[in-house]
Design a protein around this motif. Structure first.
Motif, PDB file in Angstrom:
ATOM      1  N   ALA A 311      49.354  36.171  -6.685  1.00  0.00           N
ATOM      2  CA  ALA A 311      50.354  35.089  -6.778  1.00  0.00           C
ATOM      3  C   ALA A 311      49.804  33.764  -6.255  1.00  0.00           C
ATOM      4  CB  ALA A 311      51.616  35.473  -6.014  1.00  0.00           C
ATOM      5  N   MET A 314      48.226  32.002  -9.044  1.00  0.00           N
ATOM      6  CA  MET A 314      49.220  31.462 -10.004  1.00  0.00           C
ATOM      7  C   MET A 314      49.884  30.221  -9.431  1.00  0.00           C
ATOM      8  SD  MET A 314      51.776  34.602 -10.547  1.00  0.00           S
ATOM      9  CE  MET A 314      51.279  36.279 -10.569  1.00  0.00           C
ATOM     10  N   LEU A 409      54.024  41.791  -9.954  1.00  0.00           N
ATOM     11  CA  LEU A 409      53.282  40.695 -10.601  1.00  0.00           C
ATOM     12  C   LEU A 409      54.168  40.000 -11.639  1.00  0.00           C
ATOM     13  CD1 LEU A 409      49.686  42.132 -11.210  1.00  0.00           C
ATOM     14  CD2 LEU A 409      50.460  40.612  -9.403  1.00  0.00           C
ATOM     15  N   THR A 410      54.896  40.796 -12.407  1.00  0.00           N
ATOM     16  CA  THR A 410      55.768  40.211 -13.432  1.00  0.00           C
ATOM     17  C   THR A 410      56.797  39.287 -12.782  1.00  0.00           C
ATOM     18  OG1 THR A 410      55.469  42.195 -14.758  1.00  0.00           O
ATOM     19  CG2 THR A 410      57.330  40.801 -15.357  1.00  0.00           C
ATOM     20  N   TYR A 413      55.122  36.123 -11.758  1.00  0.00           N
ATOM     21  CA  TYR A 413      54.862  35.199 -12.882  1.00  0.00           C
ATOM     22  C   TYR A 413      56.141  34.422 -13.221  1.00  0.00           C
ATOM     23  CZ  TYR A 413      50.289  37.314 -13.834  1.00  0.00           C
ATOM     24  OH  TYR A 413      48.989  37.749 -13.723  1.00  0.00           O
ATOM     25  N   MET A 417      56.502  30.410 -12.802  1.00  0.00           N
ATOM     26  CA  MET A 417      56.808  29.588 -13.988  1.00  0.00           C
ATOM     27  C   MET A 417      58.083  28.780 -13.740  1.00  0.00           C
ATOM     28  SD  MET A 417      55.788  31.648 -17.425  1.00  0.00           S
ATOM     29  CE  MET A 417      55.975  33.369 -17.083  1.00  0.00           C
ATOM     30  N   LEU A 434      52.623  30.135 -21.983  1.00  0.00           N
ATOM     31  CA  LEU A 434      52.700  31.114 -20.890  1.00  0.00           C
ATOM     32  C   LEU A 434      53.814  32.134 -21.143  1.00  0.00           C
ATOM     33  CD1 LEU A 434      52.305  28.723 -17.795  1.00  0.00           C
ATOM     34  CD2 LEU A 434      50.597  30.343 -18.652  1.00  0.00           C
ATOM     35  N   GLN A 437      52.713  34.550 -23.699  1.00  0.00           N
ATOM     36  CA  GLN A 437      51.751  35.496 -23.115  1.00  0.00           C
ATOM     37  C   GLN A 437      52.484  36.605 -22.362  1.00  0.00           C
ATOM     38  OE1 GLN A 437      48.120  35.782 -22.539  1.00  0.00           O
ATOM     39  NE2 GLN A 437      48.102  34.688 -24.475  1.00  0.00           N
ATOM     40  N   MET A 438      53.461  36.188 -21.543  1.00  0.00           N
ATOM     41  CA  MET A 438      54.236  37.162 -20.747  1.00  0.00           C
ATOM     42  C   MET A 438      54.971  38.123 -21.688  1.00  0.00           C
ATOM     43  SD  MET A 438      55.213  37.712 -17.439  1.00  0.00           S
ATOM     44  CE  MET A 438      54.947  39.434 -17.751  1.00  0.00           C
ATOM     45  N   MET A 571      45.054  34.179 -16.672  1.00  0.00           N
ATOM     46  CA  MET A 571      46.163  34.159 -15.704  1.00  0.00           C
ATOM     47  C   MET A 571      46.918  35.497 -15.677  1.00  0.00           C
ATOM     48  SD  MET A 571      48.246  32.231 -13.769  1.00  0.00           S
ATOM     49  CE  MET A 571      48.103  30.545 -14.239  1.00  0.00           C
ATOM     50  N   PHE A 572      47.059  36.139 -16.865  1.00  0.00           N
ATOM     51  CA  PHE A 572      47.831  37.384 -16.938  1.00  0.00           C
ATOM     52  C   PHE A 572      46.928  38.628 -16.890  1.00  0.00           C
ATOM     53  CE2 PHE A 572      50.540  34.095 -18.619  1.00  0.00           C
ATOM     54  CZ  PHE A 572      51.770  34.395 -18.052  1.00  0.00           C
TER      55      PHE A 572
END
Ligand code: M6R
Length: 609
Positions: A311, A314, A409-410, A413, A417, A434, A437-438, A571-572
């Motif tokens: 994190a 990020m 992690l999800t 993110y 964001m 982004l 991507q997620m 990043m992911f």
């Protein structure tokens, strides 16, 4: 650590309590025991080792009764033995206690009680509770428990029964979880909801310092001032089936395979690809606050700490807010500089980790804003924090954290964001990219899960090795740490994760033909650098296992073994790259004959410091 269960109703409590303990065995498995009341007498069965030993014991010496309590132990005070197994009794054998937590002043209490003539049968801190209750017992168990708790310092979740009165169980909690399952003409007690799912969906999370009287048709809760308290009945939506193995050999394997779904469940309803939005209803962190904070301070333990390390990358990349990550057991005894300009984030699957909880309380005392990322609804950390963002992973039973990590992690993110939108540090186009991507991650995870056969083959080659090094750089460095932790905890192989660029400052001296090196070499801005680090290790005889992107031909020449994963934005990439490492540890562990779901010396929920 430790799990407790209780039942009062019209069924055989021994069966129900045993089934509940099966669901809580991940909390401790050094010994277990059950006590029931039948014909005005207490009947106890206790066994050392896994729960299955208790089952055999009960099969040989059956017990039954409409009221019962049980415990599965992770030893803190006193070795795993039958004498130290719960339930513990007073001198008369009428009062029986199960306990999760630690009584800090038990030595003083024990000495005093011994002077008063009490005889102790175990080395545990818990036994003092039974004798203290005996001391105060004048025919009313509730009042005796209440008086005993006044003498106790420490953490506890307690269930107490007395053979004089088979109509009630007295329970209490302070800094250890205790949940009541509300049934019809029956009620349940458990350390966490997974033990209740087969019976009830309506639950009450007791608050700190609550004492409650549980009868088959009523529950009365009293707060620390002795006033009757109303606690909300909450509906648990977790599926009972999620807490079963469903044909998988181990919970860990099932939980690895669930990740495509649990990642999706964690972002479902919180991101919108159509209108480029993040919606986190439970996070009340404003744009103004984000613009004025000096830094973000993340605190966690173990795997959750590794999620925090990811994190940091990020946060700094997407929001330009300085971020730091702390191990909770260090942070709580340090002198962290915290005030109203700091946002503190606490990450915990269980929401009960003692060090993380203590760190959270410290941050609150110092005036920092707090936010928790937890998987267990109603857990202590989730209730203590100013804001909570739940992961939606369902119960994680395997002691080695897998789906909870990718869920954390999800959630991170999404959070980052959201912060970036509020701070205006990402363009609309970048945000759309982004979010897309997620959104695509679950499909990529599914592709990744298909590599299991390939990983199994590699595990066959390496499972007897004595040591391992895991290397990566940048945002994947925490994944190297996580891969090494997974291998250590379930295979008992010594493994270390290093930032690949740090090797030449010392650890490279460890490398020779007996040191396998696992390297994360997926597409990134440091890919070329990682290739150089692979060369350095290879030149010193190491066998290299590389995690690389599908279609990377070059890596076949550079490394000895390859695990191919789908390509995603750097990043992911931690969300993808961790999966082969989870599989690898799992296969190595099973090949070595280790107990994957219940590794030695560990417990799922670390409620002691
Ligand atoms: O419940 P928590 O996330 O707070 O637990 C923290 C650690 O105890 C936990 O992640 C531990 O390191 C796991 N065994 C790792 O697999």
């Amino acid at each position: 650590m430790c799990g407790i269960v209780g039942y009062i109703g019209s069924e055989n409590s021994a069966d129900i309590v045993y089934k509940g303990l099966e669901k809580l065995e991940y909390r401790g498995y050094d010994s277990a025991g059950i006590a029931v009341i039948k014909d005005d007498k207490i009947h106890i069965r206790r066994s050392v080792g896994k729960l299955i030993n208790l089952q055999k014991n009960i099969k040989n010496n059956p017990i039954s009764g409409f009221i019962g309590i049980g415990h599965t132990r992770w030893a803190t005070h006193g070795k795993p033995s039958e004498e130290n197994a719960h339930p513990h009794t007073d001198c008369s054998g009428k009062i029986v206690v199960v306990h999760n937590g630690i009584i800090e002043n038990y030595i003083q209490i024990k000495q005093q009680l011994q002077k008063e003539g009490h005889k102790f049968a175990s080395e545990t801190d818990t036994e003092v509770i039974a004798h203290l209750i005996e001391k105060y017992y004048k025919g009313d168990l509730f009042n005796a428990v209440k008086s005993a708790l006044k003498d106790i310092r420490g953490a506890y979740a307690l269930s107490v029964i007395c053979s004089d009165d088979d109509s009630r169980i007295i329970v209490a909690r302070k800094d250890a979880p205790l949940i009541l399952g509300v049934g019809k003409d029956e009620n349940f007690i458990a350390s966490d909801v997974s033990a209740l799912l087969a019976y009830v969906r309506d639950v009450i999370f007791l608050e700190n310092d609550d004492i409650a009287e549980i009868k088959k048709d009523s529950i009365k809760i009293f707060d620390k001032n002795g006033n009757e308290a109303k606690r909300t009945v909450q509906k648990i939506l977790w599926d009972a089936i999620q807490a079963e193995k469903c044909g998988y050999k181990h919970f860990m394997l099932k939980e690895i395979y669930e990740q495509s779904q649990t990642i999706q469940d964690t972002f479902r309803g919180r991101i919108s690809v159509e209108d480029n939005k993040i919606l986190l209803e439970t996070v009340k962190i404003s744009k103004d606050f984000l613009n004025k904070i000096s830094r973000i301070c993340i605190v966690a333990c173990g795997t959750s700490y590794h999620a925090g390390l990811v994190a940091k990358f990020m946060i700094e990349e997407l929001t330009s807010i300085p971020a730091e990550v702390n191990i909770a057991s260090e942070f709580r005894y340090g002198t962290p500089v915290l005030n109203g300009t700091v946002l503190t984030i606490f990450i915990s699957q269980s929401g009960e980790t003692a060090d993380t909880l203590a760190a959270l309380k410290l941050a609150k005392e110092k005036g920092a804003t707090t936010l928790a990322i937890c998987n267990v609804i109603g857990s202590s950390i989730s209730r203590e924090a100013d804001n909570v963002l739940y992961t939606h992973c369902g119960p994680e039973i395997g002691v080695a954290s897998t789906k909870a990590f990718t869920g954390q992690l999800t959630a991170l993110y999404l959070l980052v964001m959201d912060f970036a939108i509020k701070k205006g540090t990402v363009s609309e186009d970048k945000l759309a990219y982004l979010i897309k991507q997620m959104w695509d991650i679950p499909i990529k995870v599914t592709e990744c899960l298909k590599q299991s056969e390939q990983i199994l083959e590699i595990a066959k080659t390496f499972h007897m090795k004595k040591q391992f090094i895991y290397l990566a750089r940048n945002i994947n460095y925490p994944i190297a740490l996580e891969g090494a932790l997974k291998l250590k905890e379930i295979s008992y192989i010594y493994a270390e994760g290093y930032p690949a660029g740090e090797m030449k400052h010392g650890p490279i001296a460890l490398i020779d033909e007996n040191m396998p090196v696992m390297v994360i070499a997926t597409k990134s801005k440091v890919y070329e650098k990682v290739l150089s680090n692979i060369e350095e290790a290879k030149a010193r005889g190491a066998k290299i296992i590389a995690i690389a992107n599908i279609n990377n031909k070059e890596i076949i020449e550079k490394s000895d073994y390859q695990i191919f994963v789908p390509e995603v934005d750097e990043m992911f990439s931690p969300l993808i790259n961790v999966i082969p490492l989870q599989f690898f540890s799992y296969y190595v562990s099973t090949m070595r004959g280790c107990d994957v779901d219940q590794p030695r010396n560990l417990a799922k929920s670390v409620t002691v410091e």
